[in-house]
Structure formats: C-alpha cells, structure tokens
Design a protein around this motif. Structure first.
Motif, PDB file in Angstrom:
ATOM      1  N   SER A  70      22.035  86.597  89.926  1.00 41.24           N
ATOM      2  CA  SER A  70      20.717  87.226  90.006  1.00 41.24           C
ATOM      3  C   SER A  70      20.263  87.732  88.652  1.00 41.24           C
ATOM      4  CB  SER A  70      20.757  88.387  91.012  1.00 41.24           C
ATOM      5  OG  SER A  70      21.043  87.930  92.306  1.00 41.24           O
TER       6      SER A  70
ATOM      7  N   GLY B 168      18.983  84.976  86.629  1.00 43.13           N
ATOM      8  CA  GLY B 168      17.813  84.320  87.198  1.00 43.13           C
ATOM      9  C   GLY B 168      18.103  82.989  87.858  1.00 43.13           C
TER      10      GLY B 168
ATOM     11  N   GLN C 202      17.672  83.038  91.803  1.00 47.96           N
ATOM     12  CA  GLN C 202      16.274  83.009  92.236  1.00 47.96           C
ATOM     13  C   GLN C 202      15.669  81.616  92.077  1.00 47.96           C
ATOM     14  OE1 GLN C 202      17.862  85.259  90.477  1.00 47.96           O
ATOM     15  NE2 GLN C 202      16.836  87.261  90.414  1.00 47.96           N
ATOM     16  N   ARG C 203      15.994  80.935  90.963  1.00 48.11           N
ATOM     17  CA  ARG C 203      15.461  79.577  90.752  1.00 48.11           C
ATOM     18  C   ARG C 203      15.988  78.613  91.802  1.00 48.11           C
ATOM     19  NH1 ARG C 203      16.252  81.111  85.272  1.00 48.11           N
ATOM     20  NH2 ARG C 203      18.324  80.145  85.244  1.00 48.11           N
TER      21      ARG C 203
ATOM     22  N   ILE D 295      17.027  79.376  94.841  1.00 55.02           N
ATOM     23  CA  ILE D 295      16.427  79.712  96.140  1.00 55.02           C
ATOM     24  C   ILE D 295      15.012  79.150  96.236  1.00 55.02           C
ATOM     25  CG2 ILE D 295      15.538  81.622  97.532  1.00 55.02           C
ATOM     26  CD1 ILE D 295      17.954  83.268  96.640  1.00 55.02           C
ATOM     27  N   ILE D 296      14.224  79.330  95.172  1.00 56.00           N
ATOM     28  CA  ILE D 296      12.839  78.839  95.185  1.00 56.00           C
ATOM     29  C   ILE D 296      12.814  77.324  95.330  1.00 56.00           C
ATOM     30  CG2 ILE D 296      10.775  78.557  93.763  1.00 56.00           C
ATOM     31  CD1 ILE D 296      11.342  81.367  92.637  1.00 56.00           C
TER      32      ILE D 296
END
Length: 275
Positions: free
Chosen positions: A70, A73, A76-77, A79-80
């Motif tokens: 997390s 980053g 998050q990338r 997951i998106i």
C-alpha cells in the motif's frame, strides 16, 4: 350511532436474518477463522514443522505485506486494474446475457437455432479458451475483458432464460386481455416477474468474473491481483500470494453484498430477502 371499531395494532415484521445478532455471528466466524489461521501458522513454525514455515505465513505477515504494498502504491494499482477488467467484462456479459436470454425465451425459432449451440459451449470450461483469447485479442486489456465476458455470459443467459420462460402465464393472459401489446407485456409483466432470476444471474456472473480474472492475469498481464499472485510465486513470496488472494476475495464479497442490498431493496415484499 355507529360504534367505533378498535384500530388494528401494527404487527412488527420479522427481523432479517442478516440484522442484529446474526451479523455479530458472521463477524465472529471471520475472527475465529483468522485466529485459527494464526494458531496453525505459529504451531507449524514452532512445534510441528509439518511444512516449511515460509509456506504458511500467518495473518500478521500478510498484513505487513499489505502495508508495504500500500505504501508503494502497487496494491492500489493492482486493485484498480483487476476491478476495471471485472466490471468491463461483467457489464458486457450482463448486457448480452440479458438480451440473448430474453430473445431466446420469447422467440421460438431463435431458441431452436441458438440454444443447442449455447448449451454446447457452456459445457466447455472457460479456461480452455484463454490461450485462444490471447491469440485473438492480444495480450492487452481486450483479451482479459473478452475472457471474463465469455465466462460470465452463461450464468446470466441461463437465469434470464429460465426466469422469462417460467413467468406465470396467468399474468401474461391477464395483461393481454386488458389490451396490452406484446412489447408492453414484456416490459411491464414479463421482465418484472423474471427480475429475481435475473438478479441471481448477475450475482453468479459476478462471482465467476472474479474467479476467471485471476487466471487471465496469470497468463498475460503486467498488473492486477492475479499478476501479483503469479509474480509472488516466481519469487516464492507467500505473504504476497495470500495477500492477492485475500484482497480478491474481499472485493468479490463487497460486490456481492452490493447486489444483495439491491435485491433486498427491489424485493422488500420478501421477508429477509435472499441469502
């Protein structure tokens, strides 16, 4: 003089099985699972040594891996990327499954022509088509979205077909006797009556979308939770592998809960809704 009638006391509706204490039970079961996982990990590391301790990381190690990813980053990338592919493929499958299902259920010649072919394709595991999807559409987003759409199409098609086909004929005849046109009967009678089955198909299709996206990201991807799992396998990073699997499960669970809430809102007349 007309005597006043006593007013009826409103009867309280039964509490949904997902409200109150049952919700506490669900949280307790998850906490118990995490605790059991931690105990097994510690026992394997300090007492039993049944597996190499690296192979069974505990929830603390997985949590720490999640914090690290997390901060960078990367989580998050990934997951998106995964959510985008699932939503795009699922949306395409939901639209085509609904349209084809309604058409096949309401037009007999189309059913005779297409239903056997669809049933034949439905019997083939979706993973068998993944290499061909990559060859046809390349290693970009199109192959993953097409693969998800193909896999999720069939539960959407089947539930829509069955829902429309088995609408109570009394409702259809009643609407026709009142002068309703075929399109009005389809819009205002058939589709609302088939909606419970359609919602079930949406939930099944969404679950299958999350099932196949991991395999799609194994083969041809440079991002996504499936890529995270496969990349961790290459470098033998078990906490990262479990992190990708758990995050995928959590996202799928949250999407399913959204559909469950939508179902409960649409069908308030059903006590407790579906589970």
């Amino acid at each position: 003089m007309v005597p006043e009638l006593p007013q009826a006391t409103p009867v309280a509706e039964p509490t949904s099985t997902r409200d109150g204490i049952p919700g506490v039970y669900r949280a307790f079961s998850i906490a118990l699972f995490v605790l059991l996982w931690h105990v097994i990990s510690v026992a394997n590391r300090d007492l039993v040594h049944f597996f190499d301790p690296i192979l069974i990381p505990g929830p603390v190690e997985v949590y720490q891996a999640g914090i690290e990813f997390s901060k960078s980053g990367q989580l998050q990338r990934d997951i998106i990327a995964t959510v985008y592919r699932v939503v795009a493929g699922f949306g395409l499958a939901a639209l085509t499954g609904l349209l084809v299902g309604v058409a096949v259920a309401t037009w007999r010649p189309l059913a005779v022509l297409f239903e056997p072919v669809i049933e034949l394709l439905r019997s083939i595991p979706p993973l068998a088509f993944l290499p061909m999807m990559v060859l046809w559409f390349g290693i970009g987003e199109a192959s993953k979205i097409a693969f998800i759409a193909y896999a999720a199409f069939f539960p959407m098609f089947i539930t829509t077909l069955e829902g429309v086909k088995f609408v109570d004929p009394v409702l259809v005849r009643a609407a026709a006797s009142l002068g309703a046109k075929p399109m009005h009967i389809l819009r205002y009678v058939v589709l609302p009556a088939a909606l419970p089955g359609i919602i079930t198909g949406l939930r099944l299709a969404l679950s299958l979308s999350f099932f196949v996206i991991v395999a799609a990201e194994f083969v041809a991807a440079d991002s996504g939770l499936g890529f995270m799992i496969n990349d961790a396998r290459t470098f033998f990073l078990m906490p990262q592998m479990l992190l990708g699997a758990i995050v995928t499960g959590i996202i799928g669970f949250l999407f399913n809960e959204l559909f469950r809430l939508l179902e409960a809102r649409l069908f308030r007349w059903r006590k407790g809704g579906r589970t």
